[in-house]
Scaffold this active site. Structure first.
Site, PDB file in Angstrom:
ATOM      1  N   ARG A 244       3.817  -5.017  -4.078  1.00  0.00           N
ATOM      2  CA  ARG A 244       2.642  -5.860  -3.874  1.00  0.00           C
ATOM      3  C   ARG A 244       2.174  -5.676  -2.430  1.00  0.00           C
ATOM      4  O   ARG A 244       2.994  -5.482  -1.529  1.00  0.00           O
ATOM      5  CB  ARG A 244       2.956  -7.336  -4.139  1.00  0.00           C
ATOM      6  CG  ARG A 244       3.120  -7.697  -5.603  1.00  0.00           C
ATOM      7  CD  ARG A 244       1.793  -7.633  -6.339  1.00  0.00           C
ATOM      8  NE  ARG A 244       1.868  -8.143  -7.700  1.00  0.00           N
ATOM      9  CZ  ARG A 244       2.078  -7.387  -8.767  1.00  0.00           C
ATOM     10  NH1 ARG A 244       2.278  -6.081  -8.610  1.00  0.00           N
ATOM     11  NH2 ARG A 244       2.101  -7.915  -9.977  1.00  0.00           N
ATOM     12  N   GLU A 272      -6.577  -7.384  -1.557  1.00  0.00           N
ATOM     13  CA  GLU A 272      -6.838  -6.569  -2.733  1.00  0.00           C
ATOM     14  C   GLU A 272      -7.802  -7.322  -3.645  1.00  0.00           C
ATOM     15  O   GLU A 272      -7.558  -8.499  -3.945  1.00  0.00           O
ATOM     16  CB  GLU A 272      -5.520  -6.284  -3.464  1.00  0.00           C
ATOM     17  CG  GLU A 272      -5.632  -5.253  -4.562  1.00  0.00           C
ATOM     18  CD  GLU A 272      -4.278  -4.926  -5.182  1.00  0.00           C
ATOM     19  OE1 GLU A 272      -3.421  -4.367  -4.475  1.00  0.00           O
ATOM     20  OE2 GLU A 272      -4.093  -5.272  -6.363  1.00  0.00           O
ATOM     21  N   HIS A 291      -4.324   0.424  -7.112  1.00  0.00           N
ATOM     22  CA  HIS A 291      -3.443  -0.365  -7.988  1.00  0.00           C
ATOM     23  C   HIS A 291      -3.497   0.149  -9.429  1.00  0.00           C
ATOM     24  O   HIS A 291      -3.733  -0.617 -10.370  1.00  0.00           O
ATOM     25  CB  HIS A 291      -3.822  -1.850  -7.930  1.00  0.00           C
ATOM     26  CG  HIS A 291      -2.676  -2.756  -8.290  1.00  0.00           C
ATOM     27  ND1 HIS A 291      -2.569  -4.055  -7.856  1.00  0.00           N
ATOM     28  CD2 HIS A 291      -1.569  -2.542  -9.061  1.00  0.00           C
ATOM     29  CE1 HIS A 291      -1.474  -4.611  -8.321  1.00  0.00           C
ATOM     30  NE2 HIS A 291      -0.841  -3.708  -9.064  1.00  0.00           N
TER      31      HIS A 291
END
Length: 328
Positions: A244, A272, A291
């Site tokens: 993450r 993000e 991602h």
């Protein structure tokens, strides 16, 4: 058993579920208010979360209660505020193992073989600038003063790879990298055979050529890789973040990349999605993807196989797999 599923799931995949289920397909309502529960909200045995947190937030008012909440993703940090009181939360450990491990192996090789650099030369139509590969090597390895032959790429063989967060994805990463002749070191939440505890991170970090981050995001792991730990990494080492974004201090990472001390390949960022003009877009020595490491055409098939097994366990009164405790 009443099972609430995202309406977007292809019904052809229901073949992986046991027969006789009361399946409720739930669509995300744009006008739904997250502030309250609808009067006719559903009471479910199992609620399967949508793939994206914003969709789950829109669906949540339609759920009055659920005994079990099943995520189709391995990471559940973004969903924790949406879980009904008293529900057991399960993640989908294992469904991402193959694509994420392949992404990790791919970006490690791409970085060491300078693929982004050669793609730039391809776009320029000019192999004459390939001497820049040697400059990249020298900036990462100033201690190597040999002049011939000029290094135009690096080898993975003989590297020391540190996997931080050694679960099912970590084991799959090791399987993919082992044939390259690397030495694997492993860090997990606690010590077990062949796996060191998190307390060993500072001791093992300085000797690693490649550091792979696979930990979930918790208050304990947030900011785990800060300026101090980035400075402790071997010069020229590669940091791979498939965990993450907030696990790494973004400002510290940008500074370390500009200093030329380390290299990085990241699929996740903080913030993000990455906003336009953010320093990471133009940071040197960085391979960046949006991602997508866990995405694959085969993902939903794997997820529904896992869901089918969870439903069978529930119906048989057996313990569920992948129950989330302390955030993971």
């Amino acid at each position: 058993m009443r099972l609430g599923l995202p309406a977007e799931i292809d019904p052809s995949l229901f073949r992986h579920l046991p027969p006789g289920l009361d399946i409720v397909r739930i669509a995300a309502a744009q006008e739904a208010s997250v502030g309250g529960i609808a009067p006719d909200a559903l009471e479910l045995d199992m609620w399967v979360l949508p793939l994206f947190p914003h969709q789950a937030a829109m669906v949540r008012p339609q759920i009055r209660s659920a005994h079990v909440v099943q995520s189709l993703l391995a990471g559940v940090d973004a969903y924790l505020p949406l879980i009904p009181n008293g529900a057991t939360l399960c993640d989908a450990q294992g469904v991402h193992d193959v694509p994420v491990a392949e992404w990790i192996a791919g970006v490690i090789l791409a970085t060491l073989k300078y693929i982004p650099f050669y793609l730039q030369l391809q776009g320029m139509g000019d192999w004459g600038r390939r001497a820049g590969a040697t400059q990249l090597y020298r900036s990462a390895h100033p201690e190597d003063t040999s002049e011939y032959p000029s290094p135009l790429e690096e080898e993975l063989a003989g590297s020391r790879v540190l996997i931080v967060g050694y679960g099912s994805i970590g084991r799959t990463v090791e399987d993919r990298l082992a044939p390259f002749g690397v030495t694997i070191e492993r860090i997990g939440r606690r010590r077990r055979e062949g796996v060191e505890p998190e307390e060993m991170l500072d001791e093992l970090l300085p000797s690693a050529d490649v550091v792979v981050l696979l930990v979930p995001l918790t208050e304990h792991t947030r900011g785990m890789i800060d300026s101090k730990r980035l400075a402790a990494m071997k010069r020229g080492a590669l940091l791979v973040n498939a965990a993450r974004g907030p696990v790494v201090d973004t400002d510290a990472l940008v500074q370390a990349l500009h200093a030329g001390r380390i290299r990085a390949a990241v699929d996740v960022t903080d913030p993000e999605p990455l906003p336009a003009g953010h320093p990471l877009w133009s940071a040197p020595n960085l391979l960046l993807t949006p991602h997508i490491a866990g995405a694959s055409p085969r993902f939903m098939e794997r997820a529904m196989v896992l869901l089918g097994e969870q439903c069978r366990r529930y119906l048989a009164g057996q313990p569920l797999a992948h129950v989330v405790s302390d955030g993971y």
